[in-house]
Write a protein that holds these residues in place. Structure first.
Motif, PDB file in Angstrom:
ATOM      1  N   CYS A  10       0.449  -0.678   4.407  1.00 15.33           N
ATOM      2  CA  CYS A  10      -0.375  -0.972   5.641  1.00 15.33           C
ATOM      3  C   CYS A  10       0.027  -2.321   6.375  1.00 15.33           C
ATOM      4  N   LYS A  11       0.506  -3.292   5.775  1.00 20.61           N
ATOM      5  CA  LYS A  11       0.750  -4.505   6.189  1.00 20.61           C
ATOM      6  C   LYS A  11       1.410  -5.460   5.282  1.00 20.61           C
ATOM      7  N   GLU A  12       1.280  -5.424   3.803  1.00 21.65           N
ATOM      8  CA  GLU A  12       1.723  -6.739   3.207  1.00 21.65           C
ATOM      9  C   GLU A  12       3.302  -6.303   2.832  1.00 21.65           C
ATOM     10  N   ASN A  13       4.009  -6.483   3.766  1.00 21.28           N
ATOM     11  CA  ASN A  13       5.177  -6.274   3.875  1.00 21.28           C
ATOM     12  C   ASN A  13       6.330  -7.199   4.641  1.00 21.28           C
ATOM     13  N   SER A  14       7.413  -7.370   4.567  1.00 23.53           N
ATOM     14  CA  SER A  14       8.321  -8.341   5.143  1.00 23.53           C
ATOM     15  C   SER A  14       8.232  -7.795   6.507  1.00 23.53           C
ATOM     16  N   ALA A  15       7.975  -6.747   7.004  1.00 21.34           N
ATOM     17  CA  ALA A  15       8.160  -6.270   8.385  1.00 21.34           C
ATOM     18  C   ALA A  15       6.432  -6.548   9.013  1.00 21.34           C
ATOM     19  N   GLY A  16       5.725  -6.853   8.256  1.00 22.84           N
ATOM     20  CA  GLY A  16       4.546  -7.246   8.771  1.00 22.84           C
ATOM     21  C   GLY A  16       3.716  -5.993   9.563  1.00 22.84           C
ATOM     22  N   ARG A  17       4.007  -4.812   9.195  1.00 19.70           N
ATOM     23  CA  ARG A  17       3.676  -3.515  10.062  1.00 19.70           C
ATOM     24  C   ARG A  17       3.022  -2.427   9.105  1.00 19.70           C
ATOM     25  N   TYR A  18       2.570  -1.463   9.629  1.00 18.55           N
ATOM     26  CA  TYR A  18       2.347  -0.337   9.021  1.00 18.55           C
ATOM     27  C   TYR A  18       3.528   0.573   9.006  1.00 18.55           C
ATOM     28  N   LEU A  19       3.774   0.814   7.600  1.00 20.02           N
ATOM     29  CA  LEU A  19       5.132   1.562   7.410  1.00 20.02           C
ATOM     30  C   LEU A  19       5.034   3.028   7.686  1.00 20.02           C
ATOM     31  N   GLY A  20       3.935   3.624   7.532  1.00 20.57           N
ATOM     32  CA  GLY A  20       3.616   5.205   7.723  1.00 20.57           C
ATOM     33  C   GLY A  20       3.705   5.763   6.273  1.00 20.57           C
ATOM     34  N   MET A  21       2.940   6.794   6.141  1.00 22.24           N
ATOM     35  CA  MET A  21       2.612   7.502   4.817  1.00 22.24           C
ATOM     36  C   MET A  21       3.722   8.481   4.642  1.00 22.24           C
ATOM     37  N   THR A  22       4.148   8.895   3.220  1.00 21.23           N
ATOM     38  CA  THR A  22       5.143   9.882   2.881  1.00 21.23           C
ATOM     39  C   THR A  22       4.203  10.665   1.666  1.00 21.23           C
ATOM     40  N   VAL A  23       4.517  11.975   1.648  1.00 20.46           N
ATOM     41  CA  VAL A  23       3.875  12.707   0.686  1.00 20.46           C
ATOM     42  C   VAL A  23       5.168  13.653   0.169  1.00 20.46           C
ATOM     43  N   PRO A  24       5.108  13.710  -1.217  1.00 18.15           N
ATOM     44  CA  PRO A  24       4.036  13.305  -2.310  1.00 18.15           C
ATOM     45  C   PRO A  24       4.150  12.019  -2.706  1.00 18.15           C
ATOM     46  N   VAL A  25       3.011  11.382  -3.282  1.00 19.10           N
ATOM     47  CA  VAL A  25       3.133  10.224  -4.078  1.00 19.10           C
ATOM     48  C   VAL A  25       3.376  10.754  -5.451  1.00 19.10           C
ATOM     49  N   LEU A  26       4.474  10.074  -6.031  1.00 22.89           N
ATOM     50  CA  LEU A  26       4.594  10.597  -7.663  1.00 22.89           C
ATOM     51  C   LEU A  26       3.961   9.379  -8.480  1.00 22.89           C
ATOM     52  N   ASN A  27       3.380  10.224  -9.885  1.00 27.03           N
ATOM     53  CA  ASN A  27       3.045   9.529 -11.028  1.00 27.03           C
ATOM     54  C   ASN A  27       3.924  10.206 -12.005  1.00 27.03           C
ATOM     55  N   GLU A  28       4.649   9.180 -12.840  1.00 30.09           N
ATOM     56  CA  GLU A  28       5.657   9.615 -13.674  1.00 30.09           C
ATOM     57  C   GLU A  28       5.137   9.159 -14.998  1.00 30.09           C
ATOM     58  N   ILE A  29       5.020  10.279 -15.952  1.00 31.87           N
ATOM     59  CA  ILE A  29       4.267  10.230 -17.048  1.00 31.87           C
ATOM     60  C   ILE A  29       5.081  10.361 -18.209  1.00 31.87           C
ATOM     61  N   GLN A  30       5.073   9.668 -19.351  1.00 30.42           N
ATOM     62  CA  GLN A  30       6.019   9.513 -20.561  1.00 30.42           C
ATOM     63  C   GLN A  30       4.979  10.170 -21.789  1.00 30.42           C
ATOM     64  N   ILE A  31       5.370  10.972 -22.438  1.00 32.33           N
ATOM     65  CA  ILE A  31       4.609  11.269 -23.466  1.00 32.33           C
ATOM     66  C   ILE A  31       4.798  10.805 -24.879  1.00 32.33           C
ATOM     67  N   SER A  32       4.039  10.429 -25.456  1.00 30.03           N
ATOM     68  CA  SER A  32       4.182   9.598 -26.867  1.00 30.03           C
ATOM     69  C   SER A  32       5.076  10.647 -27.627  1.00 30.03           C
ATOM     70  N   LYS A  33       5.457   9.697 -28.770  1.00 35.14           N
ATOM     71  CA  LYS A  33       6.470  10.496 -29.973  1.00 35.14           C
ATOM     72  C   LYS A  33       5.917  11.700 -30.568  1.00 35.14           C
ATOM     73  N   ASP A  34       4.576  11.569 -30.926  1.00 37.89           N
ATOM     74  CA  ASP A  34       3.910  12.519 -31.640  1.00 37.89           C
ATOM     75  C   ASP A  34       3.358  13.817 -30.686  1.00 37.89           C
ATOM     76  N   GLY A  35       3.761  13.551 -29.438  1.00 34.25           N
ATOM     77  CA  GLY A  35       3.329  14.588 -28.388  1.00 34.25           C
ATOM     78  C   GLY A  35       1.879  14.943 -28.155  1.00 34.25           C
ATOM     79  N   LYS A  36       1.249  13.857 -28.603  1.00 31.49           N
ATOM     80  CA  LYS A  36      -0.415  14.182 -28.230  1.00 31.49           C
ATOM     81  C   LYS A  36      -0.920  13.439 -27.161  1.00 31.49           C
ATOM     82  N   SER A  37      -0.397  12.642 -26.533  1.00 28.89           N
ATOM     83  CA  SER A  37      -0.690  11.530 -25.536  1.00 28.89           C
ATOM     84  C   SER A  37       0.159  10.996 -24.726  1.00 28.89           C
ATOM     85  N   PHE A  38      -0.402  10.513 -23.683  1.00 29.04           N
ATOM     86  CA  PHE A  38       0.412   9.862 -22.579  1.00 29.04           C
ATOM     87  C   PHE A  38       0.711   8.286 -22.951  1.00 29.04           C
ATOM     88  N   VAL A  39       1.871   7.951 -22.946  1.00 32.51           N
ATOM     89  CA  VAL A  39       2.167   6.621 -22.817  1.00 32.51           C
ATOM     90  C   VAL A  39       1.507   5.731 -21.884  1.00 32.51           C
TER      91      VAL A  39
END
Length: 245
Positions: free
Chosen positions: A121-150
Motif C-alpha cells: 500500500c505505501k511502505e516501499n521505496s516508491a511511496g505508492r500503491y503497488l497493486g495486488m496480485t493473486v494468489p498469495v503463497l504460504n509455503e509449509i514445511q512438514i516436520s521430520k515425523d510427518g505429523k505437524s507443520f514446521v
C-alpha cells in the motif's frame, strides 16, 4: 474485542467488503470495515493494530483490480465434468517474502500478510500503491515425523509485471525480495478458512487422488490464497510441488 464464529462469517455478504469504489469511505464505513477485519482476525487469534486501517481500506477499494500470477496449464483431471485437480507451470519471478514463526499457522500467515499489505500500500521505496496480485503463497514445511507443520511459514507476494524488473524496496527489514525459480505444481481448489487442520485434510485428500506418490515433494507444500482475509468464504488451493523441476 468481540469474537465471531466461522458460521457468523459465512453469513456475511461478501459484496459488502469487495466493492471497487474510488470514493473515500465515511467514518462509519471505515469503522465497520475495520471491525469486520478484527472479527476475522480474532478467529486466527490475532489482533489488528490501528495502523492497518489505511491499508485495509486501500485493498478493499481496489479488490477488483487484481493481477493474476502468470502460469501455463499443462493438464486437467476431471470427474463428472468438474476439475478435480490440474497441473500448472509457474515461471521464475520476483516475490516479496516474509517468514513468520508464531505458535499457530494461522497467526503466522495473518501477521506476515499484514506486513505485506503495508508494503503493497505505501511502505516501499516508491511511496505508492503497488497493486495486488493473486494468489498469495504460504509455503509449509512438514516436520521430520510427518505429523505437524514446521513453525516457520514463508508468505510470498508476486510483484506486479510493472515492477518485476525493478522492485520497490521494502521499508520493513522483515520483507525480502526473492527471485524464485520456475515451479511445476499439481493444484486442487478448496474454500473457507486455512488452519493447520484444514490444510492437513486437503493434503491427505490430494494424495488419495494422485496415482503416483514419488513424483512430488512430501516435505514441502504450498497454500495459494486468492481472496483477502476479510472475505468469509475465500478460495484457496493446495499445491504439490513436482520433483526434478
Amino acid at each position: 474485542m468481540s469474537r465471531i464464529t466461522f458460521e457468523d462469517l459465512e453469513a456475511l455478504d461478501d459484496d459488502d467488503f469487495t466493492e471497487d469504489n474510488s470514493e473515500p469511505m465515511d467514518e462509519e464505513e471505515q469503522d465497520r470495515l475495520f471491525s469486520h477485519w478484527q472479527s476475522v482476525a480474532s478467529t486466527h487469534q490475532v489482533s489488528i493494530p490501528a495502523e492497518m486501517a489505511g491499508p485495509i481500506q486501500q485493498m478493499t477499494r481496489q479488490s477488483n483490480a487484481r493481477e493474476p500470477v502468470p502460469f501455463a496449464t499443462l493438464s486437467r483431471h476431471e470427474k463428472l465434468d468438474e476439475v478435480v485437480y490440474e497441473e500448472r507451470m509457474y515461471p521464475a519471478g520476483k516475490w516479496a517474502c516474509v517468514t513468520k514463526g508464531e505458535e499457530l499457522y494461522e497467526q503466522s500467515i495473518s501477521m506476515a500478510f499484514m506486513k505485506l499489505m503495508r508494503y503493497i500500500c505505501k511502505e516501499n521505496s516508491a511511496g505508492r500503491y503497488l497493486g495486488m496480485t493473486v494468489p498469495v503463497l504460504n509455503e509449509i514445511q512438514i516436520s521430520k515425523d510427518g505429523k505437524s507443520f514446521v513453525r516457520d511459514i514463508l508468505t510470498a507476494y508476486y510483484l506486479p509485471a510493472e515492477f518485476q524488473q525493478d522492485p520497490p524496496e521494502p521499508l520493513d527489514p522483515d520483507i525480502v525480495i526473492v527471485q524464485r525459480e520456475p515451479v511445476r505444481v499439481v493444484t486442487r481448489v478448496f474454500f473457507g478458512t486455512t488452519t493447520e487442520e484444514t490444510i492437513s485434510r486437503q493434503i491427505s485428500s490430494l494424495w488419495e487422488l494422485l496415482e503416483s506418490t514419488e513424483d512430488f515433494l512430501r516435505d514441502t507444500y504450498i497454500v495459494a490464497v486468492y481472496e483477502n482475509p476479510g472475505i468469509p468464504c475465500r478460495r484457496n488451493e493446495i499445491w504439490f510441488i513436482r520433483r526434478d523441476q
